[in-house]
Design an enzyme around this catalytic site. Structure first.
Site, PDB file in Angstrom:
ATOM      1  N   THR A   1      -2.927 -23.597 -18.284  1.00  0.00           N
ATOM      2  CA  THR A   1      -1.778 -23.283 -19.133  1.00  0.00           C
ATOM      3  C   THR A   1      -0.813 -22.302 -18.458  1.00  0.00           C
ATOM      4  O   THR A   1      -1.112 -21.745 -17.412  1.00  0.00           O
ATOM      5  CB  THR A   1      -2.256 -22.689 -20.471  1.00  0.00           C
ATOM      6  OG1 THR A   1      -3.236 -21.693 -20.188  1.00  0.00           O
ATOM      7  CG2 THR A   1      -2.872 -23.752 -21.343  1.00  0.00           C
ATOM      8  N   ASP A   2       0.331 -22.096 -19.108  1.00  0.00           N
ATOM      9  CA  ASP A   2       1.366 -21.216 -18.556  1.00  0.00           C
ATOM     10  C   ASP A   2       1.299 -19.829 -19.182  1.00  0.00           C
ATOM     11  O   ASP A   2       2.309 -19.152 -19.325  1.00  0.00           O
ATOM     12  CB  ASP A   2       2.756 -21.787 -18.817  1.00  0.00           C
ATOM     13  CG  ASP A   2       2.855 -23.242 -18.452  1.00  0.00           C
ATOM     14  OD1 ASP A   2       2.499 -23.572 -17.322  1.00  0.00           O
ATOM     15  OD2 ASP A   2       3.281 -24.035 -19.306  1.00  0.00           O
TER      16      ASP A   2
ATOM     17  N   SER B   1       2.921 -14.584 -20.707  1.00  0.00           N
ATOM     18  CA  SER B   1       3.610 -15.857 -20.773  1.00  0.00           C
ATOM     19  C   SER B   1       4.335 -15.993 -19.446  1.00  0.00           C
ATOM     20  O   SER B   1       5.136 -15.143 -19.085  1.00  0.00           O
ATOM     21  CB  SER B   1       4.606 -15.863 -21.929  1.00  0.00           C
ATOM     22  OG  SER B   1       5.423 -16.993 -21.822  1.00  0.00           O
ATOM     23  N   ARG B   2       4.004 -17.050 -18.696  1.00  0.00           N
ATOM     24  CA  ARG B   2       4.561 -17.144 -17.349  1.00  0.00           C
ATOM     25  C   ARG B   2       5.890 -17.877 -17.318  1.00  0.00           C
ATOM     26  O   ARG B   2       6.498 -17.995 -16.279  1.00  0.00           O
ATOM     27  CB  ARG B   2       3.566 -17.865 -16.425  1.00  0.00           C
ATOM     28  CG  ARG B   2       2.249 -17.169 -16.377  1.00  0.00           C
ATOM     29  CD  ARG B   2       1.323 -17.684 -15.324  1.00  0.00           C
ATOM     30  NE  ARG B   2       0.042 -17.014 -15.485  1.00  0.00           N
ATOM     31  CZ  ARG B   2      -0.991 -17.528 -16.133  1.00  0.00           C
ATOM     32  NH1 ARG B   2      -0.898 -18.735 -16.649  1.00  0.00           N
ATOM     33  NH2 ARG B   2      -2.110 -16.852 -16.270  1.00  0.00           N
ATOM     34  N   VAL B   3       6.301 -18.444 -18.438  1.00  0.00           N
ATOM     35  CA  VAL B   3       7.489 -19.283 -18.433  1.00  0.00           C
ATOM     36  C   VAL B   3       8.543 -18.812 -19.422  1.00  0.00           C
ATOM     37  O   VAL B   3       9.720 -18.732 -19.113  1.00  0.00           O
ATOM     38  CB  VAL B   3       7.103 -20.751 -18.773  1.00  0.00           C
ATOM     39  CG1 VAL B   3       8.335 -21.621 -18.846  1.00  0.00           C
ATOM     40  CG2 VAL B   3       6.121 -21.297 -17.760  1.00  0.00           C
TER      41      VAL B   3
END
Ligand code: ATP
Ligand code: MG
Length: 641
Positions: free
Chosen positions: A468-469, A494-496
């Site tokens: 997951t991101d 949260s990477r995005v």
């Protein structure tokens, strides 16, 4: 070299067949399958009504009237839901006509109508005559009947060798493909999962007592497909798309395979639109973008489902369709989720897919893929934004483990099979944002994973974290201390989504993280020293109020403009004069006040506009007037009581 069992060619006819004729027919089949030394078994079965059934080379050729009748019945059943009464009359006409035809052709020559060639082309030549009724639906049905009857006179069949615990071992089906749907008697079907040299391992989708050694099954040539499209909105369905909400049949002809390749990289678009969850802590610190995959992880009873449901509720009027996939949960839990969605008007844009704990492991296994297929239909065909919740993937992995062990696949770590990573990777890879040049749309995935006593380093959690991101980590300790939603800010990322946050939100979220981190370190330190200087006390108080601001009850999502104002005030430390417990009440009251006084300011923020210096001044000024008044009123009330 054909198998020993394939040497026998069985011919079952409605009336006795003479030896020479039988041998002549069998010879044609033997030639086709390259069986040099074949044996003919002739049998008679009046129940066929007319015609014959031939078993040769692992196939069943059904040229009987009974077979034709049951095919027509099957086709009709499939269409029953889309027909109104008028059309049904027309359809009965059509059937009668077709049947007369079929009967006539068999009566002329009950054993070999139209010459023996038909055995090799697989056509009966008996269906498809002109029918006087011009109704469209009849035409469509006729087309269906034509292809249906001619295509399915020939079936590749297999025979059950053993059956236990929902797994059937089948001999035959030489051309069977992986994941193909295999039809057993009546309504029962299964998925071919293990392709071995001399047998196929089939996982049954339904429980059926009548399956035992010797039962015949046939290939369908397709994988599992589910109904999809907007007709499913507002419905509760099982993983095969059959309604379980008692609201009647689902009227749609659109179907999608449950397994489908993910978008390729060049077909994807950068994620830059926010998916507002309505939960301040998430929207500010672990923002989610449309097309992102954000894991929700935590121990049991930490509010994972609640968080996902709140997010669905918040999609109202935001042009986001939602799909909630419940895997391995108690039916009563799912029922209460559905009733919450119904009473709060969220079912208008939501589909619920249920494979409860009592469903077969295979249904639990296909549930998320089925839900994903429904989401894909909305994205690919309608270019829509879709949110899909998988609740939860731990139970999904356990169902897959059960199936794998029954299929005798080698167990690996925690007894999971070797392809457990692929199980979730291929599911979550199907979410994403579709390129605008292709029509846009997105699938945002919120997979949920349950941990055991906070162990996020276990097998399934680490797998899904890596796919997951980002993740939102919920903690029992926070939950029981009353900090709900119990989000552990330090371990959540949260990477995005940062790219999808509005400018104004970014402005207030920046200091928030720093303030919270400072508060956490000070809090630990403050426990040891009793005398604190004024500055430190103020910082601690600000931190406490920030934590209060991040608390949120269930079913109370906040709009982005409200979140921004709340965080701005909490960050600034203007709330330190309030009692800690009053923080939320005050902020909500103040927001009502502000929306009357500065409606344009709030509308601007809601629309994604910037939070300018001027706006801040306006807020500062109004709060400096409102806060003392509010405190005074509140104190009056307090003393009066
Ligand atoms: P399970 O592991 O059983 O699936 P879960 O992690 O999904 O549990 P929920 O069922 O969502 O947890 O929530 C557990 C309980 O906590 C529920 O009774 C719910 O009403 C309550 N709860 C969840 N979130 C909040 C909240 N923000 N405020 C108050 N109560 C909450
Ligand atoms: Mg739950």
């Amino acid at each position: 070299m054909p198998d020993q069992t394939f040497r026998v060619i069985r011919i079952i006819s409605s009336v006795p067949l003479d030896e020479a004729k039988g041998r002549a027919i069998a010879a044609r089949f033997a030639e086709r399958f390259g069986i040099g030394d074949f044996e003919v078994h002739l049998e008679t079965d009046p129940a066929l009504i007319g015609g014959m059934v031939i078993f040769a080379g692992g196939f069943r050729y059904d040229y009987s009237i009974r077979g034709q009748l049951s095919r027509i019945a099957g086709s009709l059943k499939a269409h029953k839901s889309i027909l109104d009464t008028d059309s049904q009359d027309a359809v009965s006409d059509l059937i009668r006509h077709n049947l007369d035809d079929a009967l006539a052709s068999f009566q002329e020559n009950p054993l070999a109508p139209g010459g023996e060639d038909i055995f090799l082309t697989g056509e009966t030549g008996s269906v498809g005559e002109e029918v006087s009724s011009a109704q469209q639906v009849v035409d469509r049905l006729r087309e269906n009947l034509e292809t249906f009857t001619s295509a399915s006179t020939v079936d590749e069949i297999g025979q059950v060798i053993s059956y236990s615990d929902g797994v059937a071992m089948v001999r035959g089906l030489q051309n069977c493909r992986s994941n193909e749907l295999i039809q057993f008697t009546g309504q029962t079907s299964g998925i071919a999962m293990n392709l071995e040299e001399d047998r196929v391992g089939i996982v049954m989708l339904q429980q059926d007592e009548s399956i035992r050694e010797g039962v015949i099954c046939k290939r369908t040539g397709t994988t599992v497909q589910v109904p999809a499209g907007k007709a499913l909105l507002g419905r509760v369905v099982d993983p095969l798309g059959s309604p379980v909400d008692g609201l009647g049949p689902i009227v749609t002809e659109t179907r999608r395979p449950i397994e489908y390749p993910a978008l390729s990289i060049i077909d994807r678009q950068m994620i830059d639109q926010p998916l507002q969850t309505g939960i301040t802590a998430i929207d500010a610190m672990t923002p989610i973008g449309r097309g992102q995959r954000e894991l929700v992880i935590g121990d049991r009873q930490t509010g994972k489902t609640a968080l996902a449901i709140d997010t669905i509720l918040n999609q109202r009027d935001k042009q986001v369709y939602c799909i909630y996939v419940a895997i391995g949960q108690k039916m009563s839990t799912v029922a209460s989720v559905v009733s919450v969605l119904q009473t709060r008007g969220a079912m208008d844009y939501t589909t619920v897919v249920v494979a409860s704990a009592s469903a077969t492991a295979s249904l639990q296994y296909i549930a998320p893929y089925a839900g994903c297929a429904m989401a894909e239909e909305l994205m690919y065909t309608h270019g829509a934004d879709v949110l899909i919740v998988y609740d939860d993937l731990t139970k999904h992995a356990q169902a897959y483990r059960a199936i794998s062990l029954l299929l005798r696949r080698p167990p690996g770590r925690e007894a999971y099979p070797g392809d457990i990573f692929y199980l979730h990777a291929r599911l979550l890879e199907r979410s994403g944002r579709r390129h605008l040049r292709l029509g846009g749309g997105s699938i945002t995935a919120l997979p949920i994973v349950e941990t055991q006593s906070g162990d996020i380093a276990a097998y399934i959690p680490t797998n899904v974290i890596s796919i997951t991101d980002g993740q939102i980590y919920l903690e029992s300790e926070l939950f029981f201390s009353g900090q709900r939603p119990a989000i552990n800010v330090g371990l959540s990322v949260s990477r995005v989504g940062g790219a999808a946050q509005t400018k104004a939100m970014k402005k207030v979220a920046g200091p928030l993280r720093i303030n919270l981190a400072q508060y956490r370190s000070l809090e630990a330190f403050a426990q040891f020293s009793s005398e604190l200087d004024e500055d430190t006390r103020r910082q601690l108080k600000t931190g406490e109020r920030l934590m209060e601001t991040l608390k949120q009850p269930q079913y109370a999502p906040l709009a982005v403009d409200e979140q921004i104002i709340m965080l701005y005030l909490a960050n600034k430390g203007v709330l330190v004069d309030l009692d800690k417990e009053d923080t939320r009440t005050f902020l909500l009251d103040y927001l009502t006040y502000l929306s009357g006084r500065e409606p344009d300011l709030l509308a601007g923020l809601a629309g994604g506009g910037p939070f300018t210096e001027q706006d801040m001044l306006a807020v500062d000024q109004s709060v400096s007037e409102y806060l003392p008044r509010w405190i005074a009123e509140h104190e009056d009330y307090g003393t009066a009581v």
